[in-house]
Write a protein that holds these residues in place. Sequence first.
Motif, mmCIF file in Angstrom:
data_model
loop_
_atom_site.group_PDB
_atom_site.id
_atom_site.type_symbol
_atom_site.label_atom_id
_atom_site.label_comp_id
_atom_site.label_asym_id
_atom_site.label_seq_id
_atom_site.Cartn_x
_atom_site.Cartn_y
_atom_site.Cartn_z
ATOM 1 N N PHE A 157 0.824 -1.204 0.000
ATOM 2 C CA PHE A 157 0.000 0.000 0.000
ATOM 3 C C PHE A 157 0.863 1.261 0.000
ATOM 4 C CE2 PHE A 157 -2.007 3.407 2.485
ATOM 5 C CZ PHE A 157 -3.118 3.659 1.692
ATOM 6 N N PHE A 158 1.810 1.336 0.949
ATOM 7 C CA PHE A 158 2.654 2.526 1.025
ATOM 8 C C PHE A 158 3.633 2.598 -0.143
ATOM 9 C CE2 PHE A 158 1.188 2.542 5.466
ATOM 10 C CZ PHE A 158 0.746 3.853 5.518
ATOM 11 N N GLY A 159 4.034 1.485 -0.685
ATOM 12 C CA GLY A 159 4.886 1.480 -1.874
ATOM 13 C C GLY A 159 4.185 2.116 -3.065
ATOM 14 N N VAL A 160 2.913 1.794 -3.244
ATOM 15 C CA VAL A 160 2.127 2.392 -4.331
ATOM 16 C C VAL A 160 1.968 3.895 -4.099
ATOM 17 C CG1 VAL A 160 -0.184 2.484 -5.374
ATOM 18 C CG2 VAL A 160 0.919 0.280 -4.953
ATOM 19 N N ILE A 161 1.699 4.301 -2.875
ATOM 20 C CA ILE A 161 1.548 5.727 -2.551
ATOM 21 C C ILE A 161 2.851 6.474 -2.841
ATOM 22 C CG2 ILE A 161 1.132 7.402 -0.696
ATOM 23 C CD1 ILE A 161 -1.384 5.881 -1.569
ATOM 24 N N PHE A 162 3.996 5.947 -2.385
ATOM 25 C CA PHE A 162 5.282 6.609 -2.611
ATOM 26 C C PHE A 162 5.620 6.661 -4.098
ATOM 27 C CE2 PHE A 162 6.437 5.312 1.912
ATOM 28 C CZ PHE A 162 6.151 6.574 2.409
ATOM 29 N N ALA A 163 5.337 5.614 -4.827
ATOM 30 C CA ALA A 163 5.618 5.605 -6.270
ATOM 31 C C ALA A 163 4.768 6.653 -6.995
ATOM 32 C CB ALA A 163 5.355 4.213 -6.845
ATOM 33 N N ALA A 164 3.482 6.747 -6.646
ATOM 34 C CA ALA A 164 2.609 7.749 -7.273
ATOM 35 C C ALA A 164 3.080 9.162 -6.948
ATOM 36 C CB ALA A 164 1.162 7.550 -6.811
ATOM 37 N N ALA A 176 6.142 10.103 -6.214
ATOM 38 C CA ALA A 176 7.394 10.335 -6.934
ATOM 39 C C ALA A 176 7.121 10.692 -8.389
ATOM 40 C CB ALA A 176 8.289 9.100 -6.839
ATOM 41 N N ILE A 177 6.175 10.017 -9.012
ATOM 42 C CA ILE A 177 5.823 10.324 -10.404
ATOM 43 C C ILE A 177 5.230 11.726 -10.504
ATOM 44 C CG2 ILE A 177 4.228 9.721 -12.275
ATOM 45 C CD1 ILE A 177 4.655 6.755 -11.409
ATOM 46 N N PHE A 178 4.331 12.082 -9.599
ATOM 47 C CA PHE A 178 3.716 13.416 -9.633
ATOM 48 C C PHE A 178 4.748 14.520 -9.406
ATOM 49 C CE2 PHE A 178 -0.523 11.401 -8.337
ATOM 50 C CZ PHE A 178 -0.934 11.335 -9.659
ATOM 51 N N ILE A 179 5.674 14.319 -8.485
ATOM 52 C CA ILE A 179 6.715 15.323 -8.230
ATOM 53 C C ILE A 179 7.605 15.479 -9.459
ATOM 54 C CG2 ILE A 179 8.819 15.775 -6.889
ATOM 55 C CD1 ILE A 179 7.319 14.576 -4.464
ATOM 56 N N TYR A 180 7.993 14.375 -10.068
ATOM 57 C CA TYR A 180 8.836 14.421 -11.261
ATOM 58 C C TYR A 180 8.131 15.190 -12.386
ATOM 59 C CZ TYR A 180 11.244 12.922 -15.473
ATOM 60 O OH TYR A 180 11.893 12.902 -16.673
ATOM 61 N N ALA A 223 5.639 17.366 -12.119
ATOM 62 C CA ALA A 223 5.398 18.765 -11.740
ATOM 63 C C ALA A 223 6.661 19.599 -11.910
ATOM 64 C CB ALA A 223 4.906 18.846 -10.295
ATOM 65 N N LEU A 224 7.795 19.099 -11.486
ATOM 66 C CA LEU A 224 9.040 19.854 -11.614
ATOM 67 C C LEU A 224 9.510 19.919 -13.062
ATOM 68 C CD1 LEU A 224 10.989 18.685 -8.451
ATOM 69 C CD2 LEU A 224 9.810 20.859 -8.840
ATOM 70 N N GLY A 225 9.162 18.931 -13.850
ATOM 71 C CA GLY A 225 9.559 18.926 -15.253
ATOM 72 C C GLY A 225 8.778 19.920 -16.088
ATOM 73 N N THR A 226 7.542 20.200 -15.725
ATOM 74 C CA THR A 226 6.737 21.127 -16.518
ATOM 75 C C THR A 226 6.787 22.546 -15.993
ATOM 76 O OG1 THR A 226 4.757 20.571 -15.235
ATOM 77 C CG2 THR A 226 5.121 19.346 -17.267
ATOM 78 N N PHE A 227 6.916 22.735 -14.686
ATOM 79 C CA PHE A 227 7.005 24.085 -14.141
ATOM 80 C C PHE A 227 7.940 24.065 -12.944
ATOM 81 C CE2 PHE A 227 5.478 27.637 -11.458
ATOM 82 C CZ PHE A 227 5.754 28.652 -12.355
#
Length: 171
Positions: A26-33, A35-39, A41-45
């Motif tokens: 459960f927490f692995g899926v949360i951390f992976a999601a 990490a993807i959102f942060i990547y 977000a920082l890549g576009t703005f």
Amino acid sequence: MTMVQSNMKDPKAITGKTVLAWLACFFGVIFAANAIFIYLALGTFPGVVVDSSYEAGQAYNQEIAAAKAQTERNWQISSDIARSGNDGAKLVVTAADAEGSPLYGVEINAVLRHPAQADLDRETVLRADGGGKYVADVEGLPAGNWTLVLEIAQDGARKFRSENRIFLASE
């Protein structure tokens, strides 16, 4: 009556190992999601609005004085942008002084800023088309929201600046 005792385990029993495995997944899926959102977000703005806040602060009083002078000049500036081709657009700026006479001898620079991706920004210098009209063809301009920044200079000094949100529809 005799009872038979069995050493067989219940296959559906919840053990500590099962609970630990489910929590880790459960927490692995949360951390992976996250990490993807942060990547993404920082890549576009990246969050950088100005390169140096100190230098922008130093120029603040000059910007206020320029805005007051622009208001007193009362120039009548209008812009229009329309699709031309698959991914291009034609930008037309009409410039007149306070009395409505066309402005001649000015240099107009335009920047179309994308709100999320700086690598999509487009800069162009408009060319005079007569009667106070200035035009530019902008290529590689996808549909969407943009900020149009117009700067008009006369005799090497900036006389007018505006920022307007526009929406460019697909063809």
